[in-house]
Design a protein around this motif. Structure first.
Motif, PDB file in Angstrom:
ATOM      1  N   GLU A   1       0.841  -1.204   0.000  1.00 15.45           N
ATOM      2  CA  GLU A   1       0.000   0.000   0.000  1.00 15.45           C
ATOM      3  C   GLU A   1       0.876   1.254   0.000  1.00 15.45           C
ATOM      4  OE1 GLU A   1      -3.419  -0.088  -0.302  1.00 15.45           O
ATOM      5  OE2 GLU A   1      -2.924  -2.190  -0.659  1.00 15.45           O
TER       6      GLU A   1
ATOM      7  N   SER B   1       0.632   4.150   1.415  1.00 16.64           N
ATOM      8  CA  SER B   1       0.778   4.947   2.641  1.00 16.64           C
ATOM      9  C   SER B   1       0.180   4.201   3.826  1.00 16.64           C
ATOM     10  CB  SER B   1       0.076   6.300   2.492  1.00 16.64           C
ATOM     11  OG  SER B   1      -1.340   6.110   2.406  1.00 16.64           O
TER      12      SER B   1
ATOM     13  N   GLU C   1      -3.620   4.301   3.740  1.00 16.82           N
ATOM     14  CA  GLU C   1      -4.241   3.363   2.806  1.00 16.82           C
ATOM     15  C   GLU C   1      -4.123   1.925   3.301  1.00 16.82           C
ATOM     16  OE1 GLU C   1      -3.915   4.547  -1.607  1.00 16.82           O
ATOM     17  OE2 GLU C   1      -2.292   5.661  -0.643  1.00 16.82           O
TER      18      GLU C   1
ATOM     19  N   SER D   1      -6.772   1.667   5.942  1.00 20.09           N
ATOM     20  CA  SER D   1      -8.087   1.656   5.294  1.00 20.09           C
ATOM     21  C   SER D   1      -8.387   0.281   4.706  1.00 20.09           C
ATOM     22  CB  SER D   1      -8.136   2.721   4.195  1.00 20.09           C
ATOM     23  OG  SER D   1      -9.376   2.685   3.515  1.00 20.09           O
ATOM     24  N   LEU D   2      -7.370  -0.352   4.114  1.00 21.01           N
ATOM     25  CA  LEU D   2      -7.551  -1.688   3.568  1.00 21.01           C
ATOM     26  C   LEU D   2      -7.875  -2.673   4.686  1.00 21.01           C
ATOM     27  CD1 LEU D   2      -7.408  -3.853   1.375  1.00 21.01           C
ATOM     28  CD2 LEU D   2      -4.915  -3.926   1.714  1.00 21.01           C
TER      29      LEU D   2
ATOM     30  N   SER E   1     -11.419  -2.398   5.858  1.00 20.30           N
ATOM     31  CA  SER E   1     -12.399  -2.903   4.889  1.00 20.30           C
ATOM     32  C   SER E   1     -12.606  -4.416   4.996  1.00 20.30           C
ATOM     33  CB  SER E   1     -11.970  -2.539   3.466  1.00 20.30           C
ATOM     34  OG  SER E   1     -10.818  -3.281   3.074  1.00 20.30           O
TER      35      SER E   1
ATOM     36  N   ARG F   1      -1.035  -5.655  -4.012  1.00 19.47           N
ATOM     37  CA  ARG F   1      -2.272  -4.925  -3.723  1.00 19.47           C
ATOM     38  C   ARG F   1      -3.488  -5.698  -4.205  1.00 19.47           C
ATOM     39  NH1 ARG F   1      -2.501   1.266  -4.931  1.00 19.47           N
ATOM     40  NH2 ARG F   1      -3.994   1.045  -3.243  1.00 19.47           N
TER      41      ARG F   1
ATOM     42  N   ARG G   1      -7.724  -7.493  -3.318  1.00 19.94           N
ATOM     43  CA  ARG G   1      -8.576  -6.823  -4.310  1.00 19.94           C
ATOM     44  C   ARG G   1      -8.542  -7.624  -5.611  1.00 19.94           C
ATOM     45  NH1 ARG G   1      -5.268  -2.632  -2.316  1.00 19.94           N
ATOM     46  NH2 ARG G   1      -6.341  -1.070  -1.022  1.00 19.94           N
TER      47      ARG G   1
END
Length: 455
Positions: free
Chosen positions: A49, A51, A54, A57-58, A61, A449, A453
């Motif tokens: 990721e 940063s 991020e 945030s991942l 989620s 990543r 995803r």
């Protein structure tokens, strides 16, 4: 002058010996050059990721699905070590390695605070070094050893603080242990009150203070509990407490191979005894019961025996509780859920032996030395076997040739086609790619990543 210098040097060496043994055990089990496997790769991929925000945030989620039951703090530690210290398996495992060092140091200092000799400190290190599962997780990027480390740190804090209330080092120890434990894993919620209660029982037994609920509350340091509980609940509300998937697993699936009882004894809590259960039970019974039968003028206050016994019982009880929670949720009962208890149980056993030996020393120092010698004979074998195994594994890994990678092999991968793969094949592909990425160095490749995803 030379004699005095030699004496000082020998004293320093004796004081340092338990730490040297403990540190060598941790470093030998740090999994140097051991390839990553899928459970570590699920943490490694966050390093791709761009940063911290991020990466966090991942995690949020998927906190109530794929990463259920985690606070995300260990993952963020992994993110920072990989992105700011370098791409190396040891750096991914660094939080566990540091936690192992912290755990051993806190255990040794606990015995020093309790007034046990260097010999008993060495016996304690040998016992902890004989817990294979505990040592294994000191060299794996998972959030289990930090639970044990934080619990040991708080046990030391609660024992030491009443003796040294003005010590900033002790105060810092309590804060660090509480924050680490409260933020690293949900299981810590049951370990904190357990170690606090054990330390309170020890305090009451040694000072003959009256037992009271108010005394226990004050002893727990409400300001520290408020700090830890606040962090724990805040983090829980935004991560693991949001929910988890509905499971339909066989809770005993991973235990049937050798049986649940064998996992609970030979493979975890009492592994440091290397199967010498009857000898250990007989020694414990004779040492404790015999001490209780001594005349009052010799045995003194025997209440100090209560704290280690309580620590052993609570350690087993917590493991059973965590297993019951998994059973009720139709989730696997996994031995790694017991890592915190595995460490505390070994400490409780050696603590009980040392307290009994202290009582016997009032009758004769020779009896105390005999007890220590028997204790060494019970814990040395398993610690030595694990040490020899780890040395052999390390030599084998060092003898393996480094991967011959070309420039094209180390070109950062941006896409991995997994559309035609099964889930296991997909995992294997990402594991192989992660180990190649580590061998090449640099940064975590962007392709990771896609792990969370797909598509």
């Amino acid at each position: 002058m030379h004699t005095m210098a030699l004496i000082r040097a020998l004293r320093f060496l004796a004081c340092a010996l338990p730490f040297l043994l403990g540190f060598s055990a941790v470093l030998l089990n740090a999994s140097y050059r051991r390839p990553l496997w899928i459970d570590e790769v699920t943490q490694f991929v966050f390093g791709a990721e761009p940063s911290t925000a991020e990466a966090w945030s991942l995690f949020l989620s998927i906190a109530d699905t794929i990463q259920h039951g985690h606070t995300g703090i260990y993952i963020m530690l992994n993110y920072w070590t990989l992105n700011y210290l370098g791409l190396e398996t040891l750096l991914l495992r660094l939080p566990s390695i540091f936690s192992g060092l912290f755990l051993l140091s806190a255990a040794i200092l606990l015995f020093r605070t309790l007034g046990f000799s260097v010999l008993w400190q060495v016996i304690l290190v040998l016992a902890l070094s004989g817990q294979h599962m505990l040592l294994y997780f000191m060299g794996e990027a998972r959030a289990y050893v930090p639970i044990a480390a934080a619990s040991m740190g708080l046990l030391l804090f609660y024992v030491a603080y009443p003796m040294h209330p003005a010590s900033r080092a002790v105060l810092l120890l309590g804060i660090v242990s509480a924050v680490l434990g409260a933020t690293i894993h949900p299981y810590f919620a049951v370990y904190w009150p357990a170690v606090c209660l054990v330390a309170y029982v020890h305090r009451v037994a040694t000072t003959e203070e009256a037992v009271s609920l108010r005394g226990l509350i004050l002893f727990s340091r409400p300001w520290l509990v408020a700090l830890g509980a606040g962090l724990y609940l805040l983090l829980a509300a935004i991560t693991w407490l949001r929910g988890h998937p509905v499971f339909s697993y066989d809770p005993f699936q991973w235990l049937w191979a050798v049986g649940p009882l064998t996992h609970f004894t030979d493979y975890s809590h009492t592994q440091f005894l290397d199967g010498r259960y009857l000898k250990a039970a007989a020694f414990t019974l004779i040492a404790v019961a015999g001490a209780l039968l001594l005349p009052i003028r010799l045995r003194g206050a025997v209440g100090a025996l209560c704290a280690p016994i309580l620590l052993m019982l609570l350690s087993i009880g917590i493991s059973l509780l965590l297993s019951w929670i998994s059973y009720r949720a139709n989730y696997w009962i996994l031995p790694r859920q017991w890592v915190g208890s595995v460490a505390l149980f070994a400490v409780g056993v050696v603590w009980l032996w040392a307290e009994a030996a202290k009582i016997w020393s009032r009758l004769s120092p020779l009896l105390s030395l005999t007890a220590a010698a028997i204790a060494v004979s019970l814990v040395f074998g398993q610690a030595f076997q694990i040490h020899r195994l780890r040395v052999a594994e390390l030599r084998a890994r060092l003898a393996e040739p480094s991967l011959a990678l070309s420039a094209s092999d180390c070109t950062p991968v941006t896409r991995l086609d997994t559309s035609a793969m099964t889930n296991d094949q997909r995992n294997d592909a990402f594991v192989a790619l992660a180990n190649r990425n580590v061998a090449c160095g640099g940064r975590v490749w962007p392709v990771f990543r896609a792990y969370y995803r797909p598509g």
